[in-house]
Design an enzyme around this catalytic site. Structure first.
Site, mmCIF file in Angstrom:
data_model
loop_
_atom_site.group_PDB
_atom_site.id
_atom_site.type_symbol
_atom_site.label_atom_id
_atom_site.label_comp_id
_atom_site.label_asym_id
_atom_site.label_seq_id
_atom_site.Cartn_x
_atom_site.Cartn_y
_atom_site.Cartn_z
ATOM 1 N N TYR A 253 -20.535 -21.246 38.563
ATOM 2 C CA TYR A 253 -22.106 -20.548 37.565
ATOM 3 C C TYR A 253 -23.558 -20.602 38.759
ATOM 4 C CZ TYR A 253 -25.294 -20.839 33.875
ATOM 5 O OH TYR A 253 -26.225 -20.733 32.720
ATOM 6 N N GLY B 52 -30.004 -13.819 23.732
ATOM 7 C CA GLY B 52 -30.481 -13.126 23.700
ATOM 8 C C GLY B 52 -30.533 -11.990 22.244
ATOM 9 N N THR C 296 -30.408 -7.506 28.036
ATOM 10 C CA THR C 296 -29.406 -7.562 28.672
ATOM 11 C C THR C 296 -28.293 -8.976 27.957
ATOM 12 O OG1 THR C 296 -29.492 -9.334 30.485
ATOM 13 C CG2 THR C 296 -30.197 -6.875 30.517
ATOM 14 N N GLY C 297 -27.934 -8.868 27.543
ATOM 15 C CA GLY C 297 -26.488 -10.237 26.537
ATOM 16 C C GLY C 297 -27.268 -10.202 25.428
ATOM 17 N N ALA C 298 -27.893 -9.742 24.873
ATOM 18 C CA ALA C 298 -28.458 -9.404 23.304
ATOM 19 C C ALA C 298 -27.553 -9.018 22.123
ATOM 20 C CB ALA C 298 -29.419 -8.112 23.149
ATOM 21 N N SER C 299 -26.538 -10.016 22.335
ATOM 22 C CA SER C 299 -24.976 -9.674 21.510
ATOM 23 C C SER C 299 -24.642 -11.402 20.731
ATOM 24 C CB SER C 299 -23.828 -9.076 21.708
ATOM 25 O OG SER C 299 -23.062 -9.905 22.393
ATOM 26 N N SER C 300 -25.229 -11.704 21.765
ATOM 27 C CA SER C 300 -25.117 -14.211 21.248
ATOM 28 C C SER C 300 -26.232 -14.602 21.438
ATOM 29 C CB SER C 300 -23.852 -14.046 22.204
ATOM 30 O OG SER C 300 -23.306 -15.566 22.318
ATOM 31 N N GLY C 301 -26.467 -15.686 21.389
ATOM 32 C CA GLY C 301 -27.161 -16.747 21.947
ATOM 33 C C GLY C 301 -28.803 -16.526 22.066
HETATM 34 N N1 LIG Z 1 -26.607 -21.944 27.335
HETATM 35 C C1 LIG Z 1 -27.436 -22.589 27.527
HETATM 36 O O1 LIG Z 1 -27.764 -24.006 28.284
HETATM 37 C C2 LIG Z 1 -27.944 -21.983 29.263
HETATM 38 C C3 LIG Z 1 -29.004 -22.776 30.337
HETATM 39 C C4 LIG Z 1 -29.295 -21.920 30.941
HETATM 40 C C5 LIG Z 1 -29.642 -20.768 31.287
HETATM 41 N N2 LIG Z 1 -28.641 -20.081 30.124
HETATM 42 C C6 LIG Z 1 -28.461 -18.750 30.389
HETATM 43 O O2 LIG Z 1 -29.358 -17.977 28.762
HETATM 44 C C7 LIG Z 1 -28.470 -16.773 29.223
HETATM 45 C C8 LIG Z 1 -28.193 -16.350 28.013
HETATM 46 O O3 LIG Z 1 -27.109 -17.403 28.115
HETATM 47 P P1 LIG Z 1 -26.388 -17.895 26.861
HETATM 48 O O4 LIG Z 1 -26.737 -19.261 26.042
HETATM 49 O O5 LIG Z 1 -27.127 -16.944 25.282
HETATM 50 O O6 LIG Z 1 -24.676 -17.483 26.601
HETATM 51 P P2 LIG Z 1 -24.543 -16.837 25.671
HETATM 52 O O7 LIG Z 1 -24.722 -16.848 23.924
HETATM 53 O O8 LIG Z 1 -23.123 -16.606 26.096
HETATM 54 O O9 LIG Z 1 -24.461 -14.971 25.532
HETATM 55 C C9 LIG Z 1 -24.151 -14.525 26.175
HETATM 56 C C10 LIG Z 1 -24.560 -12.961 26.507
HETATM 57 O O10 LIG Z 1 -24.583 -12.034 27.733
HETATM 58 C C11 LIG Z 1 -24.163 -11.200 27.221
HETATM 59 N N3 LIG Z 1 -22.736 -10.819 28.557
HETATM 60 C C12 LIG Z 1 -21.713 -11.461 29.434
HETATM 61 N N4 LIG Z 1 -21.220 -10.933 30.806
HETATM 62 C C13 LIG Z 1 -21.374 -10.183 29.668
HETATM 63 C C14 LIG Z 1 -21.521 -8.651 30.545
HETATM 64 N N5 LIG Z 1 -20.085 -8.151 31.276
HETATM 65 N N6 LIG Z 1 -21.675 -7.366 30.057
HETATM 66 C C15 LIG Z 1 -22.571 -7.243 29.619
HETATM 67 N N7 LIG Z 1 -23.016 -8.406 28.771
HETATM 68 C C16 LIG Z 1 -22.127 -9.270 28.846
HETATM 69 C C17 LIG Z 1 -23.089 -11.532 26.394
HETATM 70 O O11 LIG Z 1 -22.062 -9.757 25.443
HETATM 71 P P3 LIG Z 1 -20.596 -9.999 24.985
HETATM 72 O O12 LIG Z 1 -20.378 -10.913 25.397
HETATM 73 O O13 LIG Z 1 -21.260 -9.380 24.313
HETATM 74 O O14 LIG Z 1 -20.738 -9.199 26.404
HETATM 75 C C18 LIG Z 1 -23.980 -12.565 25.361
HETATM 76 O O15 LIG Z 1 -24.964 -11.024 24.458
HETATM 77 C C19 LIG Z 1 -27.882 -16.412 30.598
HETATM 78 O O16 LIG Z 1 -28.331 -15.952 32.053
HETATM 79 C C20 LIG Z 1 -27.737 -17.970 30.922
HETATM 80 O O17 LIG Z 1 -26.935 -18.434 32.081
HETATM 81 C C21 LIG Z 1 -28.098 -20.364 29.146
#
Ligand SMILES: NC(=O)c1ccc[n+]([C@@H]2O[C@H](COP(=O)([O-])OP(=O)(O)OC[C@H]3O[C@@H](n4cnc5c(N)ncnc54)[C@H](OP(=O)(O)O)[C@@H]3O)[C@@H](O)[C@H]2O)c1
Length: 292
Positions: free
Chosen positions: A190, A52, A45-50
């Site tokens: 958050y 994932g 889930t959330g594979a379009s960015s970061g």
């Molecule tokens: N970055 C950090 O510092 C950090 C630290 C600890 C944990 N995390 C966790 O890591 C995970 C991935 O985060 P990331 O850092 O890779 O962030 P990201 O680049 O913003 O990616 C978030 C992903 O979640 C998807 N998403 C968000 N809202 C959505 C929705 N309503 N429906 C479907 N998909 C949705 C986005 O896709 P779309 O926008 O295309 O829907 C995107 O693919 C998250 O659970 C975050 O809490 C991140």
């Protein structure tokens, strides 16, 4: 296959001494990973960015069926085209997982998969940094973060448990170190929503393990992804790369570890226990000073 970091990350410390010390490299055993994911169906889930996105590219080299879900459908299609040049097969599903109807549609799609799902990576998430004073007319911040960070994975897993049990599968939850530290001001929406699912998952894990479903909670530190871009304070802080985070996740696909966290988190946890009274005394004073 990895992707270059996006614009905006170039001035962030990558391989400096702090980075190396805090995020020591992960050694991925590709043979073990290949044999544990061979012919498996993996939902990200959330594979379009970061994180994932990087995980999907990392798994491209293996003969797996990846099911990618996010709102940005075109981005997922573009990833599919790139990934399928390698060994993995990809199915894309565009959905806003905060929306109950779209979630139902996604679940129906998953239930159509003939072999069922083997591994779920609960990664989609949304973060908001906003003070309570600035949130007085923004109740929706709290319902939206709960919808994506808590209700969506709960519903997804409840629906997939029978399939995962049949396949003796695995669930990997992408959590954050903040769920085990003193909550920070400005992050109420958050942190509360991530903690809610972390607790749900840890409570459910023994029951899932008892029926043959493996579970892993990954507590990530700051990771260089688009999620942290709006927070200026993070721009110069040491942060893990998204590729590195993807390696952590991939590694749990062949190890039996139930919890993954940075080695230094224990010190933060101890400070959260023993420093709580000082924190609760000092932080309001500091915030008052900042507001002038
Ligand atoms: N970055 C950090 O510092 C950090 C630290 C600890 C944990 N995390 C966790 O890591 C995970 C991935 O985060 P990331 O850092 O890779 O962030 P990201 O680049 O913003 O990616 C978030 C992903 O979640 C998807 N998403 C968000 N809202 C959505 C929705 N309503 N429906 C479907 N998909 C949705 C986005 O896709 P779309 O926008 O295309 O829907 C995107 O693919 C998250 O659970 C975050 O809490 C991140």
């Amino acid at each position: 296959m990895t992707r270059q970091p996006k614009k905006g990350f170039t001035n962030m410390p990558n391989d400096n001494l702090w980075g190396k010390l805090l995020f020591s490299p992960t050694i991925l055993n590709k043979t073990k990973l290949a044999s544990s994911v061979q012919a498996k169906t993996i939902v990200i889930t959330g594979a379009s960015s970061g994180i994932g996105e990087q995980l999907a590219y990392l798994l491209a080299d293996y003969p797996v069926h990846l099911i990618l879900v996010a709102r940005r459908g075109e981005k997922l299609q573009q990833m599919k085209r790139e990934i399928e040049k390698k060994s993995a097969r990809v199915s894309c599903y565009q959905a806003d997982l905060r929306d109950a109807k779209e979630r139902e549609g996604f679940l129906a799609f998953l239930h159509q998969q003939p072999a069922g799902v083997d591994i779920v990576v609960n990664n989609a998430g949304h973060s908001i940094r906003r003070s309570i004073q600035d949130s007085l007319d923004r109740y929706h911040d709290f319902t939206r973060t709960m919808a994506i960070n808590y209700f969506a994975p709960v519903q997804l897993l409840l629906s997939l448990i029978p399939q995962l049990q049949r396949n003796q599968g695995k669930v990997i939850n992408i959590s954050t170190i903040n769920t085990s530290l003193i909550p920070l001001p400005y992050w109420a929406a958050y942190q509360a929503s991530k903690s809610a699912f972390d607790t749900w998952f840890r409570s459910a894990a023994p029951e899932l393990n008892a029926i043959g479903i493996a579970t892993t909670s990954i507590y990530l530190p700051l990771v260089k992804t688009p999620m942290i871009l709006p927070t200026k304070a993070y721009q110069n802080m040491p942060a893990m790369s998204a590729q590195h985070a993807a390696q952590w996740i991939a590694k749990t696909m062949y190890t039996k570890r139930k919890t993954i966290m940075p080695w230094w988190l224990i010190f933060g946890q101890l400070a959260s226990i023993f420093g709580r009274r000082f924190w609760e005394w000092a932080i309001p004073r500091w915030l008052r000073k900042r507001r002038g």
